[in-house]
Design an enzyme around this catalytic site. Structure first.
Site, PDB file in Angstrom:
ATOM      1  N   ARG A  40       0.817  -1.214   0.000  1.00  0.00           N
ATOM      2  CA  ARG A  40       0.000   0.000   0.000  1.00  0.00           C
ATOM      3  C   ARG A  40       0.852   1.267   0.000  1.00  0.00           C
ATOM      4  O   ARG A  40       0.429   2.291  -0.544  1.00  0.00           O
ATOM      5  CB  ARG A  40      -0.933   0.002   1.201  1.00  0.00           C
ATOM      6  CG  ARG A  40      -2.106  -0.933   0.974  1.00  0.00           C
ATOM      7  CD  ARG A  40      -2.992  -0.986   2.162  1.00  0.00           C
ATOM      8  NE  ARG A  40      -4.317  -1.486   1.798  1.00  0.00           N
ATOM      9  CZ  ARG A  40      -5.256  -1.778   2.671  1.00  0.00           C
ATOM     10  NH1 ARG A  40      -5.034  -1.607   3.958  1.00  0.00           N
ATOM     11  NH2 ARG A  40      -6.429  -2.223   2.270  1.00  0.00           N
ATOM     12  N   LYS A 203     -18.042 -16.339   3.206  1.00  0.00           N
ATOM     13  CA  LYS A 203     -19.444 -16.037   3.486  1.00  0.00           C
ATOM     14  C   LYS A 203     -20.199 -15.491   2.295  1.00  0.00           C
ATOM     15  O   LYS A 203     -19.719 -14.624   1.585  1.00  0.00           O
ATOM     16  CB  LYS A 203     -19.523 -15.027   4.628  1.00  0.00           C
ATOM     17  CG  LYS A 203     -19.151 -15.641   5.953  1.00  0.00           C
ATOM     18  CD  LYS A 203     -19.381 -14.669   7.079  1.00  0.00           C
ATOM     19  CE  LYS A 203     -19.111 -15.347   8.406  1.00  0.00           C
ATOM     20  NZ  LYS A 203     -19.037 -14.364   9.483  1.00  0.00           N
ATOM     21  N   GLY A 356      -9.337  -8.496  -0.129  1.00  0.00           N
ATOM     22  CA  GLY A 356      -8.059  -8.610   0.564  1.00  0.00           C
ATOM     23  C   GLY A 356      -7.437  -9.987   0.471  1.00  0.00           C
ATOM     24  O   GLY A 356      -6.251 -10.123   0.167  1.00  0.00           O
ATOM     25  N   GLY A 379     -12.783  -3.851   1.080  1.00  0.00           N
ATOM     26  CA  GLY A 379     -14.113  -3.349   1.435  1.00  0.00           C
ATOM     27  C   GLY A 379     -14.607  -2.296   0.465  1.00  0.00           C
ATOM     28  O   GLY A 379     -15.759  -2.312   0.034  1.00  0.00           O
TER      29      GLY A 379
HETATM   30  P1  ADP Z   1     -11.773 -11.629   0.107  1.00  0.00           P
HETATM   31  O1  ADP Z   1     -10.990 -11.028   1.255  1.00  0.00           O
HETATM   32  O2  ADP Z   1     -10.908 -11.918  -1.080  1.00  0.00           O
HETATM   33  O3  ADP Z   1     -12.998 -10.829  -0.222  1.00  0.00           O
HETATM   34  P2  ADP Z   1     -13.207 -13.384   1.884  1.00  0.00           P
HETATM   35  O4  ADP Z   1     -12.749 -12.570   3.041  1.00  0.00           O
HETATM   36  O5  ADP Z   1     -14.640 -13.304   1.513  1.00  0.00           O
HETATM   37  O6  ADP Z   1     -12.306 -13.057   0.604  1.00  0.00           O
HETATM   38  O7  ADP Z   1     -12.904 -14.930   2.165  1.00  0.00           O
HETATM   39  C1  ADP Z   1     -11.607 -15.391   2.385  1.00  0.00           C
HETATM   40  C2  ADP Z   1     -11.586 -16.592   3.287  1.00  0.00           C
HETATM   41  O8  ADP Z   1     -12.479 -17.588   2.857  1.00  0.00           O
HETATM   42  C3  ADP Z   1     -10.210 -17.244   3.324  1.00  0.00           C
HETATM   43  O9  ADP Z   1      -9.656 -17.069   4.590  1.00  0.00           O
HETATM   44  C4  ADP Z   1     -10.498 -18.712   3.012  1.00  0.00           C
HETATM   45  O10 ADP Z   1      -9.757 -19.603   3.840  1.00  0.00           O
HETATM   46  C5  ADP Z   1     -11.976 -18.826   3.275  1.00  0.00           C
HETATM   47  N1  ADP Z   1     -12.567 -19.943   2.541  1.00  0.00           N
HETATM   48  C6  ADP Z   1     -12.607 -20.133   1.218  1.00  0.00           C
HETATM   49  N2  ADP Z   1     -13.201 -21.287   0.910  1.00  0.00           N
HETATM   50  C7  ADP Z   1     -13.585 -21.846   2.070  1.00  0.00           C
HETATM   51  C8  ADP Z   1     -14.260 -23.059   2.419  1.00  0.00           C
HETATM   52  N3  ADP Z   1     -14.672 -23.910   1.472  1.00  0.00           N
HETATM   53  N4  ADP Z   1     -14.469 -23.311   3.739  1.00  0.00           N
HETATM   54  C9  ADP Z   1     -14.067 -22.439   4.679  1.00  0.00           C
HETATM   55  N5  ADP Z   1     -13.432 -21.280   4.414  1.00  0.00           N
HETATM   56  C10 ADP Z   1     -13.197 -20.990   3.126  1.00  0.00           C
HETATM   57 MG    MG Z   2     -11.324 -11.052   3.419  1.00  0.00          MG
END
Ligand code: ADP
Ligand code: MG
Length: 400
Positions: A40, A203, A356, A379
């Site tokens: 960053r 989620k 992230g 975010g």
């Molecule tokens: P981003 O930060 O890219 O938006 P998220 O915060 O929504 O992504 O999700 C990231 C997390 O989701 C990671 O820590 C990963 O381990 C978890 N994850 C991905 N697939 C699964 C799964 N099948 N079961 C549990 N956790 C998962």
């Molecule tokens: Mg995340």
């Protein structure tokens, strides 16, 4: 709504003036209080160089962590100032460790052309997160014009990101802010088709609005991550011990109905008894998840078919890993997406990574520079994709 950028300012206007620049230096620190990842900080360099080359006196504002409106040495920006001066060896970088805005103002007055002054964490100030008017006014005294380059904080209406722009004009976008918006806006408003979105992560709840907003614009949404399991549940399938959001199953069912063929779910899954049981992993069809297993990654056949969809697309937008990529046993699906996107970039597609953890995954695979754009704001990029107005952007001066 186009915003004025630093590039639009007359160099003669910039020279000798105090540029108050809000950056996003919210970086991870290690146990020795050293900057653990300076992505960053480096991302703000183009804006800083432009201003310094044109003779500005640069005053920097940033937050770090969540000190909740009180000074806390754990969240001091002092280590960031040290890293910044290493990254800019030809510039004089100083740091003022004060939360008194009058003292800070005095320090900005002593600043010379081409020099940088980093002020202490804005979240040490009580009025920052409440967007206090008095603080916004005081911050406006710290510069002669305002630049917002903190894309990662643009979804927050805080004193240093939004309030200050009401009292200090021109208020312009920095080069990073401009680039982030250009990529995301381009994907939403005039994407080259086929336009494929890849959505994953843990989620579904945080991403429902993104799915809704993207559905009318994309040709396909490829779903992975634990999010897929909530959709499986909505289809009446066994999801074993997978992460399922029980309170979102109805919503997932409604989305499936609405999306029709556009929403694509994994057809094979890597399952295991738990995250630390990678040695016991097996691959099963999505209709055969055992009751005592959790889906922790998309399967290899899904990885291949998602890969084909990605390499034949002209625009690819990715948010959320396909599995628990932090554990090597469950990283293959996420890696398949990153590799396919890298290939798509080579074939002329526009490839954008937001989120992230997805950005961390791409970095971990060494493929970040093979993407058209990796967003620095998880975010903020999600809110932009949902179609929400980013307050930090809205507050800037409109382009005539
Ligand atoms: P981003 O930060 O890219 O938006 P998220 O915060 O929504 O992504 O999700 C990231 C997390 O989701 C990671 O820590 C990963 O381990 C978890 N994850 C991905 N697939 C699964 C799964 N099948 N079961 C549990 N956790 C998962
Ligand atoms: Mg995340």
């Amino acid at each position: 709504m186009r915003k004025l950028t630093v590039r639009d300012l007359d160099p003669a206007f910039i020279k000798g003036k105090r540029a108050l620049v809000r950056v996003d230096f919210n970086v991870p620190l290690d146990e020795h209080a050293h900057v653990a990842d300076d992505t960053r900080i480096r991302a703000a360099m183009p804006t800083l160089d432009l201003l310094l080359d044109r003779g500005a006196r640069v005053v920097l504002l940033s937050h770090l962590g969540r000190p909740n409106g009180k000074p806390n040495p754990k969240y001091s920006l002092e280590p960031v100032a040290r890293r910044l001066s290493q990254l800019m060896p030809k510039r004089k970088v100083s740091f003022v460790e004060t939360t008194d805005t009058d003292e800070a103002e005095k320090a900005t007055m002593e600043l010379k052309e081409g020099q940088i002054l980093l002020l202490e964490n804005t979240r040490f100030l009580g009025g920052e997160e409440t967007n206090d008017q008095r603080l916004s006014r005081a911050l406006a005294q710290l510069g002669d014009f305002y630049v917002n380059d903190a894309f990662g904080a643009a979804h927050r209406a805080h004193a240093s990101t939004e309030g200050v722009a009401r009292y200090l004009q021109p208020a312009v976008a920095g080069l990073l802010m401009d680039k982030e918006i250009a990529y995301l806006h381009g994907a939403l408003e005039k994407p080259q088709h086929p336009f494929v979105a890849v959505l994953g992560g843990s989620k579904i709840s945080g991403k429902i609005d993104v799915i809704e907003a993207l559905l009318p614009k994309v040709d396909a949404i490829l779903v992975g991550g634990a999010m897929a399991c909530t959709f499986y549940k909505a289809m009446g399938l066994e999801t074993g011990t997978s992460l399922v959001e029980a309170d979102r199953v109805d919503m997932a069912r409604a989305l499936l109905d609405k999306a029709g063929m556009k929403l694509i779910l994994p057809h094979d899954c890597v399952v295991a008894p738990g995250i630390d049981a990678g040695a016991q992993k097996t691959t099963v069809g999505h209709e055969h998840i055992p009751a005592d297993r959790a889906m922790l990654d998309i399967g290899p056949r899904t990885g291949e078919s998602y890969g084909r969809a990605i390499t034949t697309a002209k625009t690819v937008l990715w948010n959320g890993p396909m599995g628990v990529f932090e554990t090597p046993a469950f990283a293959a699906g996420t890696r398949a997406i990153a590799e396919a996107m890298a290939k798509a970039t080579g074939l002329g597609a526009t490839t954008i990574v937001g989120g992230g953890d997805s950005a961390a995954a791409v970095e971990q695979f060494g493929l970040a520079d093979k993407m058209s754009h990796v967003s620095t704001g998880g975010g903020a990029s999600l809110e932009f994709l949902e179609g929400k107005t980013l307050p930090g952007l809205a507050a800037l001066t409109d382009k005539k």
